[in-house]
Scaffold this motif. Structure first.
Motif, PDB file in Angstrom:
ATOM      1  N   LYS A  27       0.862  -1.186   0.000  1.00 10.34           N
ATOM      2  CA  LYS A  27       0.000   0.000   0.000  1.00 10.34           C
ATOM      3  C   LYS A  27       0.900   1.238   0.000  1.00 10.34           C
ATOM      4  CE  LYS A  27      -3.683  -2.339   2.598  1.00 10.34           C
ATOM      5  NZ  LYS A  27      -4.494  -2.328   3.851  1.00 10.34           N
ATOM      6  N   TYR A  28       1.530   1.495  -1.136  1.00  8.77           N
ATOM      7  CA  TYR A  28       2.580   2.499  -1.179  1.00  8.77           C
ATOM      8  C   TYR A  28       2.040   3.930  -1.123  1.00  8.77           C
ATOM      9  CZ  TYR A  28       5.340  -1.559  -2.420  1.00  8.77           C
ATOM     10  OH  TYR A  28       5.948  -2.783  -2.401  1.00  8.77           O
ATOM     11  N   GLU A  29       0.879   4.193  -1.703  1.00 11.76           N
ATOM     12  CA  GLU A  29       0.311   5.541  -1.606  1.00 11.76           C
ATOM     13  C   GLU A  29      -0.046   5.862  -0.160  1.00 11.76           C
ATOM     14  OE1 GLU A  29      -2.925   5.811  -4.313  1.00 11.76           O
ATOM     15  OE2 GLU A  29      -1.650   5.833  -6.101  1.00 11.76           O
ATOM     16  N   GLU A  30      -0.595   4.879   0.536  1.00  9.09           N
ATOM     17  CA  GLU A  30      -0.896   5.080   1.953  1.00  9.09           C
ATOM     18  C   GLU A  30       0.392   5.244   2.749  1.00  9.09           C
ATOM     19  OE1 GLU A  30      -3.055   2.678   5.650  1.00  9.09           O
ATOM     20  OE2 GLU A  30      -3.423   2.063   3.575  1.00  9.09           O
ATOM     21  N   ALA A  31       1.432   4.529   2.340  1.00 10.92           N
ATOM     22  CA  ALA A  31       2.725   4.645   3.017  1.00 10.92           C
ATOM     23  C   ALA A  31       3.269   6.062   2.924  1.00 10.92           C
ATOM     24  CB  ALA A  31       3.717   3.650   2.414  1.00 10.92           C
ATOM     25  N   ILE A  32       3.135   6.680   1.756  1.00 14.58           N
ATOM     26  CA  ILE A  32       3.630   8.056   1.580  1.00 14.58           C
ATOM     27  C   ILE A  32       2.948   8.998   2.560  1.00 14.58           C
ATOM     28  CG2 ILE A  32       3.700  10.008  -0.025  1.00 14.58           C
ATOM     29  CD1 ILE A  32       4.006   7.955  -2.290  1.00 14.58           C
ATOM     30  N   VAL A  33       1.634   8.854   2.703  1.00 17.23           N
ATOM     31  CA  VAL A  33       0.873   9.725   3.605  1.00 17.23           C
ATOM     32  C   VAL A  33       1.325   9.526   5.049  1.00 17.23           C
ATOM     33  CG1 VAL A  33      -1.414  10.261   4.503  1.00 17.23           C
ATOM     34  CG2 VAL A  33      -1.113   9.800   2.057  1.00 17.23           C
ATOM     35  N   LEU A  34       1.386   8.265   5.495  1.00 17.56           N
ATOM     36  CA  LEU A  34       1.714   7.989   6.893  1.00 17.56           C
ATOM     37  C   LEU A  34       3.168   8.304   7.210  1.00 17.56           C
ATOM     38  CD1 LEU A  34      -0.240   4.643   7.454  1.00 17.56           C
ATOM     39  CD2 LEU A  34      -0.898   6.950   8.113  1.00 17.56           C
ATOM     40  N   LEU A  35       4.064   8.030   6.263  1.00 14.64           N
ATOM     41  CA  LEU A  35       5.473   8.332   6.499  1.00 14.64           C
ATOM     42  C   LEU A  35       5.716   9.837   6.573  1.00 14.64           C
ATOM     43  CD1 LEU A  35       7.133   5.644   4.195  1.00 14.64           C
ATOM     44  CD2 LEU A  35       7.247   5.733   6.684  1.00 14.64           C
ATOM     45  N   ASN A  36       5.013  10.603   5.735  1.00 11.82           N
ATOM     46  CA  ASN A  36       5.135  12.060   5.798  1.00 11.82           C
ATOM     47  C   ASN A  36       4.609  12.599   7.124  1.00 11.82           C
ATOM     48  OD1 ASN A  36       6.422  13.246   3.433  1.00 11.82           O
ATOM     49  ND2 ASN A  36       4.771  12.341   2.252  1.00 11.82           N
ATOM     50  N   LYS A  37       3.533  11.996   7.628  1.00  7.99           N
ATOM     51  CA  LYS A  37       3.015  12.402   8.936  1.00  7.99           C
ATOM     52  C   LYS A  37       4.040  12.108  10.019  1.00  7.99           C
ATOM     53  CE  LYS A  37      -1.998  12.022   8.160  1.00  7.99           C
ATOM     54  NZ  LYS A  37      -3.236  11.308   8.585  1.00  7.99           N
ATOM     55  N   LEU A  38       4.651  10.912   9.946  1.00  6.93           N
ATOM     56  CA  LEU A  38       5.665  10.549  10.932  1.00  6.93           C
ATOM     57  C   LEU A  38       6.869  11.480  10.839  1.00  6.93           C
ATOM     58  CD1 LEU A  38       6.595   8.628  13.136  1.00  6.93           C
ATOM     59  CD2 LEU A  38       7.441   7.076  11.364  1.00  6.93           C
ATOM     60  N   ASN A  39       7.234  11.864   9.629  1.00  7.29           N
ATOM     61  CA  ASN A  39       8.353  12.775   9.426  1.00  7.29           C
ATOM     62  C   ASN A  39       8.075  14.148  10.036  1.00  7.29           C
ATOM     63  OD1 ASN A  39      10.877  13.655   8.330  1.00  7.29           O
ATOM     64  ND2 ASN A  39       9.771  14.629   6.649  1.00  7.29           N
ATOM     65  N   GLY A  40       6.799  14.515  10.142  1.00 14.65           N
ATOM     66  CA  GLY A  40       6.426  15.802  10.716  1.00 14.65           C
ATOM     67  C   GLY A  40       6.390  15.825  12.225  1.00 14.65           C
ATOM     68  N   THR A  41       6.696  14.693  12.852  1.00 11.65           N
ATOM     69  CA  THR A  41       6.701  14.635  14.313  1.00 11.65           C
ATOM     70  C   THR A  41       8.130  14.741  14.837  1.00 11.65           C
ATOM     71  OG1 THR A  41       6.843  12.209  14.316  1.00 11.65           O
ATOM     72  CG2 THR A  41       4.635  13.196  14.292  1.00 11.65           C
TER      73      THR A  41
END
Length: 297
Positions: free
Chosen positions: A226-240
């Motif tokens: 689920k790579y599109e979902e991965a981009i969203v969640l990883l970007n959120k994690l990167n913002g923490t």
């Protein structure tokens, strides 16, 4: 004598295995040496144990752990969350080590079953193989006349901003410019199928913290493609507020995710941003990426 002890212990384990199905006890414990000074231990959690497990306790000894009373003389390593199914131990020698995992409910479940929650064989680090190092011979100096190409290229000088100032990340603008330069000067070659790359730190569920958050995202997205979902969640994690080492891996996985969604230019931009942190992995994935960027004739 030692052999007969293990045979008896294993037979006892088999005799109680069925009765332990719903007990708060882990099974299938395994231990194996990993890279450097690490030993990985992993196990299977019980399904719907009664009573419920509240935490897990892991122990290490230089002798086989065959009884709960023996834990008094063993080394306590860590207290883990109840959903943990693995742990990485770090040792500084090449001794054989044995491990046991105790489930804790409102009290310790004081049962040791060899091969279920206690390892059968000792495990030790892998000693590096000695390598014969031959002194390098200085090649004869060769002059190149105008218009003659070198047999080997000159060293690449990295002018990317932030280089030489610790692990400062490359800016989006510089990464974008560098990636576009790559895409404008590279020709397409045959496309080789590739599989996602995972850093060794992310192959086993950590205890907690930033590494655990990243592991959960990868487990729920990358592993299921689920790579599109991965981009969203990883970007959120990167913002923490995560550690620098985890942030670097997050950025690398974001670039990988863009690669598998087919956005190769964004992937190239992402790999350039962490090239100074992971030069070998980035070189490999940049080659994969640039092979797939369409270049106008």
């Amino acid at each position: 004598m030692k052999k007969s002890f293990f045979v008896a212990a294993i037979l006892f384990t088999l005799s109680v295995c069925l009765s332990a199905q719903n007990k708060p006890i882990v099974t299938d414990i395994q231990a194996a040496p990993a890279k450097g000074t690490r030993i990985n231990i992993y196990w299977t959690l019980p399904q719907n144990p009664q009573p419920a497990i509240t935490k897990l306790l892991i122990y290490r000894d230089t002798r086989p752990i065959s009884s709960y009373n023996q834990l008094a003389g063993a080394e306590f390593l860590a207290e883990l969350p109840p959903e943990s199914c693995g742990y990485t131990d770090k040792v500084s020698d090449y001794n054989d080590y044995f491990y046991a995992v105790i489930a804790y409910t409102d009290r310790p479940f004081d049962l040791i079953l060899v091969s279920m929650n206690s390892t059968v064989e000792g495990v030790h680090l892998i000693a590096p193989e000695p390598k014969d190092i031959e002194p390098k011979q200085k090649p004869d100096e060769k002059l190149y006349t105008d218009g003659t190409m070198r047999e080997t290229p000159l060293p690449f000088i990295n002018y990317v901003e932030g280089q030489g100032q610790g692990d400062t990340l490359i800016s989006d603008e510089v990464a974008k410019t560098t990636a576009s330069q790559f895409s404008g000067t590279t020709t397409k070659v045959n496309r080789t199928p590739v599989q996602p790359y995972f850093f060794e730190e992310d192959l086993i569920s950590p205890d907690s913290g930033d590494d655990f958050l990243l592991f959960e995202v990868l487990k729920n997205t990358f592993v299921q493609e689920k790579y599109e979902e991965a981009i969203v969640l990883l970007n959120k994690l990167n913002g923490t507020n995560i550690s620098e080492s985890v942030r670097n891996r997050v950025l690398f996985y974001i670039a990988e995710a863009y690669f598998f969604t087919g956005d190769f230019e964004e992937a190239a931009k992402g790999f350039v941003k962490v090239a100074h942190v992971y030069p070998l992995q980035t070189k490999i994935w940049m080659n994969y990426t640039l092979d797939r960027i369409a270049i106008p004739e």
